[in-house]
Motif scaffolding. Structure first.
Motif, PDB file in Angstrom:
ATOM      1  N   VAL A   1      33.539 102.371  27.389  1.00 17.06           N
ATOM      2  CA  VAL A   1      32.889 101.074  27.164  1.00 17.06           C
ATOM      3  C   VAL A   1      32.937 100.735  25.676  1.00 17.06           C
ATOM      4  CG1 VAL A   1      30.648  99.888  27.205  1.00 17.06           C
ATOM      5  CG2 VAL A   1      31.386 101.268  29.169  1.00 17.06           C
ATOM      6  N   VAL A   2      33.493  99.565  25.328  1.00 15.69           N
ATOM      7  CA  VAL A   2      33.533  99.162  23.923  1.00 15.69           C
ATOM      8  C   VAL A   2      32.495  98.068  23.625  1.00 15.69           C
ATOM      9  CG1 VAL A   2      35.911  99.884  23.546  1.00 15.69           C
ATOM     10  CG2 VAL A   2      35.454  97.552  24.267  1.00 15.69           C
ATOM     11  N   SER A   3      31.999  97.391  24.636  1.00 11.81           N
ATOM     12  CA  SER A   3      30.833  96.520  24.477  1.00 11.81           C
ATOM     13  C   SER A   3      30.251  96.279  25.861  1.00 11.81           C
ATOM     14  CB  SER A   3      31.185  95.195  23.809  1.00 11.81           C
ATOM     15  OG  SER A   3      29.992  94.467  23.539  1.00 11.81           O
ATOM     16  N   TRP A   4      28.975  95.930  25.903  1.00 17.14           N
ATOM     17  CA  TRP A   4      28.346  95.723  27.220  1.00 17.14           C
ATOM     18  C   TRP A   4      27.193  94.728  27.090  1.00 17.14           C
ATOM     19  CZ3 TRP A   4      23.181  97.341  27.799  1.00 17.14           C
ATOM     20  CH2 TRP A   4      22.671  98.106  26.733  1.00 17.14           C
ATOM     21  N   ALA A   5      26.811  94.172  28.214  1.00 21.35           N
ATOM     22  CA  ALA A   5      25.697  93.218  28.264  1.00 21.35           C
ATOM     23  C   ALA A   5      24.983  93.450  29.587  1.00 21.35           C
ATOM     24  CB  ALA A   5      26.220  91.789  28.180  1.00 21.35           C
TER      25      ALA A   5
ATOM     26  N   ALA B   1      25.065  92.545  43.355  1.00 25.06           N
ATOM     27  CA  ALA B   1      23.858  91.785  43.675  1.00 25.06           C
ATOM     28  C   ALA B   1      22.622  92.365  42.995  1.00 25.06           C
ATOM     29  CB  ALA B   1      23.658  91.748  45.185  1.00 25.06           C
ATOM     30  N   ARG B   2      22.739  93.603  42.451  1.00 21.94           N
ATOM     31  CA  ARG B   2      21.602  94.200  41.736  1.00 21.94           C
ATOM     32  C   ARG B   2      21.914  94.175  40.238  1.00 21.94           C
ATOM     33  NH1 ARG B   2      24.256  97.633  44.866  1.00 21.94           N
ATOM     34  NH2 ARG B   2      25.571  99.251  43.950  1.00 21.94           N
ATOM     35  N   PRO B   3      20.889  94.334  39.392  1.00 20.98           N
ATOM     36  CA  PRO B   3      21.126  94.301  37.946  1.00 20.98           C
ATOM     37  C   PRO B   3      22.261  95.253  37.549  1.00 20.98           C
ATOM     38  CG  PRO B   3      18.775  94.274  38.370  1.00 20.98           C
ATOM     39  CD  PRO B   3      19.449  94.458  39.703  1.00 20.98           C
ATOM     40  N   PHE B   4      23.126  94.803  36.653  1.00 21.82           N
ATOM     41  CA  PHE B   4      24.309  95.589  36.279  1.00 21.82           C
ATOM     42  C   PHE B   4      24.698  95.238  34.858  1.00 21.82           C
ATOM     43  CE2 PHE B   4      27.677  92.370  36.233  1.00 21.82           C
ATOM     44  CZ  PHE B   4      27.055  91.303  36.872  1.00 21.82           C
ATOM     45  N   ALA B   5      25.702  95.928  34.368  1.00 21.27           N
ATOM     46  CA  ALA B   5      26.225  95.624  33.032  1.00 21.27           C
ATOM     47  C   ALA B   5      27.613  95.013  33.154  1.00 21.27           C
ATOM     48  CB  ALA B   5      26.302  96.892  32.197  1.00 21.27           C
ATOM     49  N   TRP B   6      27.836  93.934  32.379  1.00 21.14           N
ATOM     50  CA  TRP B   6      29.216  93.546  32.105  1.00 21.14           C
ATOM     51  C   TRP B   6      29.681  94.477  31.012  1.00 21.14           C
ATOM     52  CZ3 TRP B   6      31.413  90.487  35.398  1.00 21.14           C
ATOM     53  CH2 TRP B   6      30.719  89.421  35.984  1.00 21.14           C
TER      54      TRP B   6
ATOM     55  N   HIS C   1      34.852  93.931  33.113  1.00 23.78           N
ATOM     56  CA  HIS C   1      34.450  94.091  34.519  1.00 23.78           C
ATOM     57  C   HIS C   1      32.978  94.497  34.562  1.00 23.78           C
ATOM     58  CE1 HIS C   1      35.191  94.256  38.771  1.00 23.78           C
ATOM     59  NE2 HIS C   1      36.481  94.040  38.575  1.00 23.78           N
ATOM     60  N   ALA C   2      32.468  94.661  35.754  1.00 26.21           N
ATOM     61  CA  ALA C   2      31.067  95.043  35.938  1.00 26.21           C
ATOM     62  C   ALA C   2      30.941  96.560  36.007  1.00 26.21           C
ATOM     63  CB  ALA C   2      30.535  94.416  37.219  1.00 26.21           C
ATOM     64  N   VAL C   3      29.833  97.070  35.481  1.00 24.48           N
ATOM     65  CA  VAL C   3      29.535  98.501  35.596  1.00 24.48           C
ATOM     66  C   VAL C   3      28.216  98.649  36.352  1.00 24.48           C
ATOM     67  CG1 VAL C   3      29.066 100.662  34.385  1.00 24.48           C
ATOM     68  CG2 VAL C   3      30.730  99.040  33.438  1.00 24.48           C
ATOM     69  N   ASP C   4      28.277  99.383  37.453  1.00 24.61           N
ATOM     70  CA  ASP C   4      27.094  99.603  38.282  1.00 24.61           C
ATOM     71  C   ASP C   4      26.324 100.790  37.698  1.00 24.61           C
ATOM     72  OD1 ASP C   4      25.252  99.563  40.278  1.00 24.61           O
ATOM     73  OD2 ASP C   4      26.596 100.285  41.854  1.00 24.61           O
ATOM     74  N   ALA C   5      25.529 100.515  36.659  1.00 26.67           N
ATOM     75  CA  ALA C   5      24.886 101.596  35.893  1.00 26.67           C
ATOM     76  C   ALA C   5      23.452 101.849  36.339  1.00 26.67           C
ATOM     77  CB  ALA C   5      24.921 101.268  34.405  1.00 26.67           C
ATOM     78  N   GLY C   6      22.920 101.022  37.211  1.00 30.75           N
ATOM     79  CA  GLY C   6      21.559 101.252  37.699  1.00 30.75           C
ATOM     80  C   GLY C   6      20.482 100.662  36.818  1.00 30.75           C
TER      81      GLY C   6
ATOM     82  N   PRO D   1      19.529  99.689  32.358  1.00 30.60           N
ATOM     83  CA  PRO D   1      20.187  99.482  31.055  1.00 30.60           C
ATOM     84  C   PRO D   1      20.182 100.719  30.171  1.00 30.60           C
ATOM     85  CG  PRO D   1      18.132  98.221  31.201  1.00 30.60           C
ATOM     86  CD  PRO D   1      18.420  98.742  32.569  1.00 30.60           C
ATOM     87  N   SER D   2      19.191 101.595  30.327  1.00 26.33           N
ATOM     88  CA  SER D   2      19.132 102.763  29.454  1.00 26.33           C
ATOM     89  C   SER D   2      20.272 103.742  29.730  1.00 26.33           C
ATOM     90  CB  SER D   2      17.787 103.477  29.636  1.00 26.33           C
ATOM     91  OG  SER D   2      17.646 103.887  30.986  1.00 26.33           O
ATOM     92  N   ARG D   3      20.972 103.568  30.849  1.00 25.09           N
ATOM     93  CA  ARG D   3      22.016 104.529  31.203  1.00 25.09           C
ATOM     94  C   ARG D   3      23.386 104.144  30.637  1.00 25.09           C
ATOM     95  NH1 ARG D   3      23.000 105.820  36.654  1.00 25.09           N
ATOM     96  NH2 ARG D   3      23.606 107.855  35.860  1.00 25.09           N
ATOM     97  N   ILE D   4      23.495 102.936  30.091  1.00 21.86           N
ATOM     98  CA  ILE D   4      24.805 102.546  29.563  1.00 21.86           C
ATOM     99  C   ILE D   4      24.706 102.331  28.065  1.00 21.86           C
ATOM    100  CG2 ILE D   4      24.461 100.068  30.042  1.00 21.86           C
ATOM    101  CD1 ILE D   4      27.537 100.060  30.730  1.00 21.86           C
TER     102      ILE D   4
END
Lengths: 149, 341
Positions: free
Chosen positions: A75-79, A91-96, A110-115, A117-120
């Motif tokens: 991951v080089v950037s995320w939101a 459909a659940r909170p995720f990270a771009w 793309h989307a990251v199914d991280a569960g 925000p503290s995990r990414i």
């Protein structure tokens, strides 16, 4: 004549009754996704661009050979999306995230199914999760998930 | 080659940038255009060239700019053009058109009713149709990816973002850092409001400008540049196209007093300011900028108009207007204006 409360309605469907080619570069990339692999293209300068484009964004020169890249990356950037919208991949909170796949020199979004925000974080390792049913479309990548999850 | 013709902004006008207008496009444009022409004392029949900027995607119908032409009057036939871009790029076309030398005046206008649909859906349509649009990635999310990348460099903090927002939005009590994220790391105060509006600029060349205006804002340089569409193929924390346009527009040949930067998101002001190498003595966005009011397709032209107005009003001698287009500052235009020497 219709009564005032009797609004007349008619369907209005806008459709394009033709198929279009995605071209030799994007088309091949999407076909690769359908087969479960991710490919980029190499520029004359040696950079590997993923997802591939027909022309080098730096100088407009045609890009060259296809290069297989890994389905894992960094991951080089995320939101963090608190409230996903109906057209989002999850459909659940995720990270771009902008993800630089191993073997690539550019990042893909793309989307990251991280569960949560503290995990990414930037630098997190992720891997692609392919959709069960694939059709040659960017959504053949269902999303990415954390490698150590 | 002979010396380039001198072209100036001789008047600027805008409607109010309200959260929603009940006016249609032509009515909205009528208000801005009539005010700009009255300020320049220029009759409609004397407009040499007319060019507008707008987007059919906001109205939701094709060729919507044609209807707005009613505000100008297109019979008998006139010389007219349109760009499906922010009005700042229409101004660029008008400037080029005036350099041809056969006409002396031009009218530029832009209009956008951003409130008609949900922009977070509408603006997905500006993305490439293969890799990005099918993901439904909305403009707030794209801006947030850019903001995170900037935070990661250590060149800015969320407090810096909030300070930009506080200054632009003039929020009483400041922009709170404990406010919830819209899309982290962006909070509501870091994101632009939704606004409807129109703006118009009258341009004139040489002696015609001097006749129409006591203190024209002479365009000393104007340039626009674009970067790769793919967000992962460029450095989102730098605006190389702004830097290049600034050099080409001659920004650094003399000090800038006031700069109006088109930065819809708070962190983007920091990126653009750095790309323009503006010192701390430069007043940035006294108008509040696009964070205060963001009528799509208009906000960039409004930056140039606001920067020009500072010269027309004798508040400054050298100002800069900047406009941006596309996701994460993809394309940028820089316009340098000066009072007559």
């Amino acid at each position: 004549m219709a009564a005032d409360d009797e609004t007349l309605t008619a369907p209005y469907l806008l459709t394009y009754d033709y198929r279009r080619s995605c071209g030799p570069v994007i088309g091949r990339f999407l076909a690769g996704l359908r087969a479960g692999r991710i490919e980029g293209v190499r520029t004359a300068g040696g950079r590997v661009i993923v997802p591939p484009v027909e022309y080098d964004p730096d100088n407009g020169e045609p890009t060259g050979d296809f290069v297989a890249v890994s389905s894992t990356g960094t991951v080089v950037s995320w939101a963090w999306v608190v409230e996903p919208r109906p057209n989002h991949p999850l459909a659940r909170p995720f990270a771009w995230a902008l993800i630089k796949l191993d073997g690539a020199d550019t990042a893909m979004l793309h989307a990251v199914d991280a569960g949560r925000p503290s995990r990414i974080k930037t630098g997190a390792r992720v891997k692609a999760r392919f959709a069960a049913e694939r059709s040659g479309h960017i959504r053949d990548l269902a999303c990415f998930e954390l490698e150590d999850a | 080659m002979s010396a380039r013709r001198e072209v100036a902004i001789v008047s600027y006008a805008q409607t109010s940038f309200a959260p929603h207008t009940k006016l249609n496009d032509a009515e909205l444009v009528m208000e801005a255009v009539t005010a700009a022409l009255e300020r320049a004392q220029l009759p409609r029949k004397q407009i040499g060239f007319c060019v507008s900027g707008s987007s059919d995607y906001l109205t939701g119908m094709p060729f919507s700019f044609v209807g707005a032409l009613d505000a100008v009057g297109a019979w008998p036939p006139i010389q007219e053009s349109h760009v499906e871009m922010d009005g700042a790029w229409a101004l660029y076309e008008a400037w080029v058109r005036l350099l041809h030398g056969d006409i002396d005046t031009a009218l530029v206008y832009a209009f956008g009713r951003s409130s008609l649909g949900d922009l977070q859906d509408v603006l997905v349509a500006q993305l490439d149709p293969y890799y990005l649009a099918p993901l439904g990635v909305d403009p707030n999310s794209l801006a947030a990816l850019q903001a995170r990348a900037l935070l990661d460099t250590g060149r800015a903090s969320e407090r810096d973002f909030a300070e930009v927002a506080t200054r632009c939005k003039r929020t009483a009590g400041g922009a709170p850092l404990d406010a919830p994220y819209v899309v982290s790391p962006l909070r509501a105060h870091d994101c632009p409001p939704v606004n409807d509006g129109a703006a118009a600029i009258v341009l004139a060349a040489g002696d015609r400008a001097r006749a129409l205006c006591k203190r024209p804002a002479w365009i000393r340089g104007i340039d626009h540049r674009i970067e790769a569409h793919s967000l992962g193929a460029r450095d989102l924390t730098r605006s190389s196209s702004t830097t290049l346009a600034a050099v080409e527009a001659g920004v650094h040949t003399a000090p800038i007093e006031i700069a109006e930067l088109h930065a819809p998101y708070s962190h983007q002001e920091l990126i653009v300011k750095e790309a323009l190498q503006l010192g701390d003595g430069v007043r940035i966005n006294p108008s509040g900028g696009a964070l205060a009011a963001n009528p799509l397709m208009v906000a960039g032209l409004a930056r140039i108009g606001e920067a020009a107005q500072q010269i027309l009003d004798d508040n400054a001698r050298r100002t800069l207007g900047h406009a941006t287009s596309g996701p994460c500052l993809q394309q940028n235009l820089v316009c340098v204006m000066e009072a007559s020497s």
